[in-house]
Design an enzyme around this catalytic site. Structure first.
Site, PDB file in Angstrom:
ATOM      1  N   HIS A  23       0.852  -1.202   0.000  1.00 55.23           N
ATOM      2  CA  HIS A  23       0.000   0.000   0.000  1.00 55.23           C
ATOM      3  C   HIS A  23       0.880   1.242   0.000  1.00 55.23           C
ATOM      4  CE1 HIS A  23      -4.136   1.715   0.899  1.00 55.23           C
ATOM      5  NE2 HIS A  23      -3.337   2.773   0.877  1.00 55.23           N
ATOM      6  N   HIS A  25       1.189   4.854  -2.489  1.00 52.36           N
ATOM      7  CA  HIS A  25       0.716   5.654  -3.619  1.00 52.36           C
ATOM      8  C   HIS A  25       1.889   6.347  -4.305  1.00 52.36           C
ATOM      9  CE1 HIS A  25      -3.594   5.203  -2.830  1.00 52.36           C
ATOM     10  NE2 HIS A  25      -3.250   5.196  -1.549  1.00 52.36           N
ATOM     11  N   HIS A 210      -9.896   0.614  -2.044  1.00 54.02           N
ATOM     12  CA  HIS A 210      -9.882   1.171  -0.695  1.00 54.02           C
ATOM     13  C   HIS A 210     -11.269   1.032  -0.085  1.00 54.02           C
ATOM     14  CE1 HIS A 210      -6.107   2.856  -1.958  1.00 54.02           C
ATOM     15  NE2 HIS A 210      -6.007   3.707  -0.951  1.00 54.02           N
ATOM     16  N   GLU A 213     -11.701   2.873   6.026  1.00 53.91           N
ATOM     17  CA  GLU A 213     -10.863   3.778   6.818  1.00 53.91           C
ATOM     18  C   GLU A 213     -11.698   4.977   7.236  1.00 53.91           C
ATOM     19  OE1 GLU A 213      -6.473   5.832   6.947  1.00 53.91           O
ATOM     20  OE2 GLU A 213      -7.624   6.071   5.108  1.00 53.91           O
ATOM     21  N   ASP A 291       1.293   3.958   2.931  1.00 52.63           N
ATOM     22  CA  ASP A 291       0.272   4.805   2.323  1.00 52.63           C
ATOM     23  C   ASP A 291       0.899   5.989   1.580  1.00 52.63           C
ATOM     24  OD1 ASP A 291      -2.226   5.642   1.562  1.00 52.63           O
ATOM     25  OD2 ASP A 291      -2.981   6.015   3.574  1.00 52.63           O
ATOM     26  N   ASP A 292       1.139   7.093   2.280  1.00 50.67           N
ATOM     27  CA  ASP A 292       1.668   8.319   1.664  1.00 50.67           C
ATOM     28  C   ASP A 292       2.747   8.920   2.565  1.00 50.67           C
ATOM     29  OD1 ASP A 292      -0.158   8.694  -0.700  1.00 50.67           O
ATOM     30  OD2 ASP A 292      -1.663   8.728   0.879  1.00 50.67           O
TER      31      ASP A 292
END
Length: 353
Positions: A23, A25, A210, A213, A291-292
């Site tokens: 995961h 991006h 996704h 969340e 994630d980011d």
């Protein structure tokens, strides 16, 4: 948000723990130094969150908070102006993952964001795939790609992206291995994206939307019903409903849990509140993800460090999380076996004082 303890203490060094990263991006993978350099090169002005106040204070619990998060993400994405920038992002993501023990990376990209600078979505995807192959050879971390549509756009665009992804479907580094659906999960109607996922599935691509969340277990159930996921981006709030969590476990859906993201966006107040142990104890397959990193200020190894520090997980339990990441990946069987053997060797090694 991330703990400041050394990844090597106490216990075995988590940077040496072989793992898969499922995961991450594309734009969000950037180093903050890279986005600053790109902005300077292209004569663009960055918000203070990327210059003097990094990492930014974020929230996603309401529309206003998510809008600020999205604006920052868009500001970073606007600095990516062509092939050279795109290749740099892929290469640095592989380098950073390699430094943290990641043997297999599936980076998620929406090629429409970069198409205007490289003559279309097809060249945009081909650049990412080509550099993924080169980065794998250079770093030892194999890089595959997940093509993701956005909930913020029309479902017909998702079908276009699914057809594009299908053309490059494969099972190794430098191929497309999955099809996703990202952005604010409170937007769009999940069932309307189902045709795009059917197109991807017919090409042998995995389903990795996704869900769970910003919205709760009911949205996890909705994704399970309409999109047939092999994995769920986040999915952490399945823990709120025993029946939904039981379904996740029974259907062997891997949850891509990103603890720092959950806390930064206000889903949970602290890293200790992320229900990681509850998910694992229920039998769910969990793959930790960053994630980011550009937005949240932490990378993959920080997620494992949180599991050790905030959830008192032993090295054996951390090795199980790494195994889950590998088993939930779309790496070829031989690659999986190779990494799993390396995890066993990490756990068998003596702890250095």
């Amino acid at each position: 948000m991330a703990t400041t303890l050394s990844p090597g203490a106490p216990g075995r060094d988590l940077r040496d723990l072989p793992k898969a990263h499922l995961h991450l991006h594309f734009t969000g993978s950037m180093r903050v130094s890279t986005v600053r350099e790109m902005a300077d090169q292209h004569g663009m002005r960055l918000p203070p969150a990327f210059t003097t106040r990094w990492p930014p204070e974020l929230s996603g619990i309401d529309e206003r908070g998510w809008f600020r998060f999205q604006r920052l993400y868009d500001a970073a994405r606007a600095c990516v102006r062509g092939e050279t920038d795109m290749r740099r992002i892929v290469r640095e993501a592989a380098e950073d993952d390699a430094a943290e023990g990641s043997r297999w990376l599936e980076i998620q990209v929406d090629p429409t964001s970069y198409a205007p600078f490289v003559a279309g979505i097809t060249p945009a995807l081909e650049i990412v795939l080509d550099e993924a192959r080169a980065a794998a050879a250079a770093t030892g971390t194999r890089v595959a790609v997940v093509v993701a549509a956005s909930r913020m756009r029309h479902p017909l665009e998702a079908r276009t992206l699914a057809r594009l992804a299908a053309r490059y479907a494969g099972d190794g580094a430098g191929t497309v291995v999955g099809f996703g659906l990202s952005n604010d999960e409170r937007r769009g109607t999940t069932s309307e994206f189902a045709p795009a996922f059917r197109i991807a599935a017919r090409a042998g691509l995995a389903s990795v939307p996704h869900a769970g969340e910003l919205l709760g277990a009911d949205h996890v159930d909705e994704a399970l019903e309409h999109l047939g996921p092999d994995r769920l981006g986040h999915g952490v709030r399945a823990a709120e409903d025993p029946e939904v969590l039981r379904r996740v476990v029974q259907e062997q859906v891997t949850l891509e849990v990103c603890p720092t993201s959950n806390v930064a966006l206000g889903v949970y107040p602290t890293l200790a509140d992320v229900p990681l142990r509850r998910l694992v104890d229920a039998g769910a397959r969990v793959a930790l993800g960053a994630d980011d990193p550009l937005l949240f200020g932490s990378r993959l190894v920080d997620q494992y460090l949180s599991a050790r520090v905030d959830h008192a997980m032993s090295d054996a339990e951390l090795a199980d999380l790494a195994r889950s990441s590998v088993e939930g990946s779309f790496a070829p069987a031989a690659v999986k076996q190779e990494i799993l053997a390396e995890i066993d060797a990490w756990l068998a090694a003596a702890v250095t004082p």
